[in-house]
Design a protein around this motif. Sequence first.
Motif, mmCIF file in Angstrom:
data_model
loop_
_atom_site.group_PDB
_atom_site.id
_atom_site.type_symbol
_atom_site.label_atom_id
_atom_site.label_comp_id
_atom_site.label_asym_id
_atom_site.label_seq_id
_atom_site.Cartn_x
_atom_site.Cartn_y
_atom_site.Cartn_z
ATOM 1 N N VAL A 128 0.867 -1.174 0.000
ATOM 2 C CA VAL A 128 0.000 0.000 0.000
ATOM 3 C C VAL A 128 0.905 1.225 0.000
ATOM 4 O O VAL A 128 1.840 1.321 0.800
ATOM 5 N N VAL A 129 0.642 2.145 -0.929
ATOM 6 C CA VAL A 129 1.423 3.375 -1.012
ATOM 7 C C VAL A 129 0.597 4.518 -0.437
ATOM 8 O O VAL A 129 -0.567 4.698 -0.802
ATOM 9 N N VAL A 130 1.206 5.243 0.486
ATOM 10 C CA VAL A 130 0.566 6.414 1.080
ATOM 11 C C VAL A 130 1.326 7.649 0.603
ATOM 12 O O VAL A 130 2.532 7.761 0.813
ATOM 13 N N ASP A 131 0.629 8.549 -0.068
ATOM 14 C CA ASP A 131 1.230 9.816 -0.496
ATOM 15 C C ASP A 131 0.773 10.907 0.462
ATOM 16 O O ASP A 131 -0.429 11.139 0.610
ATOM 17 N N VAL A 132 1.733 11.549 1.115
ATOM 18 C CA VAL A 132 1.418 12.618 2.072
ATOM 19 C C VAL A 132 1.932 13.930 1.491
ATOM 20 O O VAL A 132 3.127 14.062 1.218
ATOM 21 N N MET A 133 1.038 14.870 1.280
ATOM 22 C CA MET A 133 1.437 16.183 0.746
ATOM 23 C C MET A 133 0.946 17.283 1.690
ATOM 24 O O MET A 133 -0.097 17.136 2.340
ATOM 25 N N LEU A 134 1.700 18.379 1.735
ATOM 26 C CA LEU A 134 1.211 19.543 2.449
ATOM 27 C C LEU A 134 -0.080 20.023 1.796
ATOM 28 O O LEU A 134 -0.226 19.958 0.574
ATOM 29 N N LYS A 135 -1.014 20.519 2.613
ATOM 30 C CA LYS A 135 -2.241 21.072 2.040
ATOM 31 C C LYS A 135 -1.898 22.262 1.148
ATOM 32 O O LYS A 135 -0.894 22.954 1.371
ATOM 33 N N PRO A 136 -2.720 22.499 0.114
ATOM 34 C CA PRO A 136 -2.377 23.550 -0.861
ATOM 35 C C PRO A 136 -2.163 24.921 -0.218
ATOM 36 O O PRO A 136 -1.357 25.720 -0.716
ATOM 37 N N GLU A 137 -2.842 25.204 0.875
ATOM 38 C CA GLU A 137 -2.723 26.539 1.475
ATOM 39 C C GLU A 137 -1.491 26.666 2.380
ATOM 40 O O GLU A 137 -1.200 27.759 2.884
ATOM 41 N N ILE A 138 -0.751 25.562 2.561
ATOM 42 C CA ILE A 138 0.441 25.603 3.419
ATOM 43 C C ILE A 138 1.683 25.855 2.554
ATOM 44 O O ILE A 138 1.887 25.178 1.554
ATOM 45 N N LEU A 139 2.497 26.820 2.956
ATOM 46 C CA LEU A 139 3.721 27.116 2.210
ATOM 47 C C LEU A 139 4.677 25.932 2.252
ATOM 48 O O LEU A 139 4.779 25.249 3.264
ATOM 49 N N ASP A 140 5.395 25.716 1.154
ATOM 50 C CA ASP A 140 6.323 24.583 1.057
ATOM 51 C C ASP A 140 7.717 25.135 0.726
ATOM 52 O O ASP A 140 8.092 25.241 -0.442
ATOM 53 N N PRO A 141 8.493 25.522 1.739
ATOM 54 C CA PRO A 141 9.796 26.150 1.467
ATOM 55 C C PRO A 141 10.769 25.239 0.725
ATOM 56 O O PRO A 141 11.584 25.715 -0.071
ATOM 57 N N GLN A 142 10.681 23.933 0.967
ATOM 58 C CA GLN A 142 11.573 22.989 0.283
ATOM 59 C C GLN A 142 11.267 22.974 -1.223
ATOM 60 O O GLN A 142 12.187 23.059 -2.046
ATOM 61 N N GLY A 143 9.994 22.906 -1.555
ATOM 62 C CA GLY A 143 9.615 22.949 -2.964
ATOM 63 C C GLY A 143 9.954 24.291 -3.586
ATOM 64 O O GLY A 143 10.399 24.360 -4.736
ATOM 65 N N GLN A 144 9.767 25.358 -2.829
ATOM 66 C CA GLN A 144 10.069 26.687 -3.333
ATOM 67 C C GLN A 144 11.556 26.829 -3.645
ATOM 68 O O GLN A 144 11.940 27.448 -4.647
ATOM 69 N N ALA A 145 12.386 26.240 -2.791
ATOM 70 C CA ALA A 145 13.836 26.290 -3.020
ATOM 71 C C ALA A 145 14.202 25.599 -4.330
ATOM 72 O O ALA A 145 15.037 26.094 -5.101
ATOM 73 N N VAL A 146 13.584 24.461 -4.591
ATOM 74 C CA VAL A 146 13.838 23.772 -5.863
ATOM 75 C C VAL A 146 13.333 24.623 -7.027
ATOM 76 O O VAL A 146 14.031 24.804 -8.034
ATOM 77 N N ALA A 147 12.121 25.172 -6.886
ATOM 78 C CA ALA A 147 11.560 26.002 -7.965
ATOM 79 C C ALA A 147 12.475 27.185 -8.259
ATOM 80 O O ALA A 147 12.681 27.549 -9.422
ATOM 81 N N ASN A 148 13.040 27.780 -7.209
ATOM 82 C CA ASN A 148 13.926 28.933 -7.408
ATOM 83 C C ASN A 148 15.230 28.545 -8.096
ATOM 84 O O ASN A 148 15.872 29.384 -8.732
ATOM 85 N N ALA A 149 15.645 27.299 -7.949
ATOM 86 C CA ALA A 149 16.901 26.852 -8.554
ATOM 87 C C ALA A 149 16.726 26.507 -10.033
ATOM 88 O O ALA A 149 17.706 26.450 -10.773
ATOM 89 N N LEU A 150 15.503 26.277 -10.475
ATOM 90 C CA LEU A 150 15.293 25.788 -11.848
ATOM 91 C C LEU A 150 15.747 26.766 -12.932
ATOM 92 O O LEU A 150 16.376 26.327 -13.912
ATOM 93 N N PRO A 151 15.453 28.082 -12.814
ATOM 94 C CA PRO A 151 15.926 28.982 -13.881
ATOM 95 C C PRO A 151 17.437 28.930 -14.067
ATOM 96 O O PRO A 151 17.934 29.059 -15.192
ATOM 97 N N ARG A 152 18.158 28.691 -12.999
ATOM 98 C CA ARG A 152 19.621 28.577 -13.118
ATOM 99 C C ARG A 152 20.031 27.345 -13.923
ATOM 100 O O ARG A 152 21.135 27.268 -14.443
ATOM 101 N N LEU A 153 19.147 26.337 -13.977
ATOM 102 C CA LEU A 153 19.401 25.154 -14.815
ATOM 103 C C LEU A 153 18.889 25.367 -16.232
ATOM 104 O O LEU A 153 18.944 24.458 -17.060
ATOM 105 N N GLY A 154 18.328 26.548 -16.499
ATOM 106 C CA GLY A 154 17.772 26.800 -17.824
ATOM 107 C C GLY A 154 16.358 26.280 -17.994
ATOM 108 O O GLY A 154 15.868 26.152 -19.107
ATOM 109 N N VAL A 155 15.685 25.966 -16.885
ATOM 110 C CA VAL A 155 14.314 25.454 -16.956
ATOM 111 C C VAL A 155 13.348 26.595 -16.662
ATOM 112 O O VAL A 155 13.398 27.189 -15.585
ATOM 113 N N SER A 156 12.489 26.913 -17.609
ATOM 114 C CA SER A 156 11.548 28.016 -17.392
ATOM 115 C C SER A 156 10.098 27.556 -17.444
ATOM 116 O O SER A 156 9.186 28.319 -17.152
#
Lengths: 80, 80
Positions: free
Chosen positions: B4-32
């Motif tokens: 059984v696989v359980v996927d646990v995600m932060l609720k949409p209204e909760i800020l996700d600093p870890q995900g934000q850090a990855v998103a901020n790094a993407l333009p530096r990889l040339g990903v837009s």
Amino acid sequence: MARVVVDVMLKPEILDPQGQAVANALPRLGVSEVSSVRIGKRIELEFDGEPDLDRAREIADKLLANPVIESFTLRVEDPS
Amino acid sequence: MARVVVDVMLKPEILDPQGQAVANALPRLGVSEVSSVRIGKRIELEFDGEPDLDRAREIADKLLANPVIESFTLRVEDPS
């Protein structure tokens, strides 16, 4: 908008103390039928246009997974 | 053996600093083309016999997710 889901799990030969801690807690909850617990990461990448699996694989490889100890799988998922 | 696989995600209204850090790094990889990144947990529960979704839901609710800030989904998956 399209979503690519990246599942990152520790390789089977790598010990998972976080999963082990949960497994050890289960008998105290009266759960005896679960033999193993492994805990990894699930990452949701929202693409502006069409989902680009090759691009997502590059992101996973460079930013999301440590290839020494982790493996990952990719899939396109309908946002819900 | 069944998984059984359980996927646990932060609720949409909760800020996700870890995900934000990855998103901020993407333009530096040339990903837009990636507009958002959210990072959660994927937990694999290996059952000895038949997978028990009600039992898995109880485990997720008590041990794996914090219902104040996280939501989870469950599914049976073929071990591979």
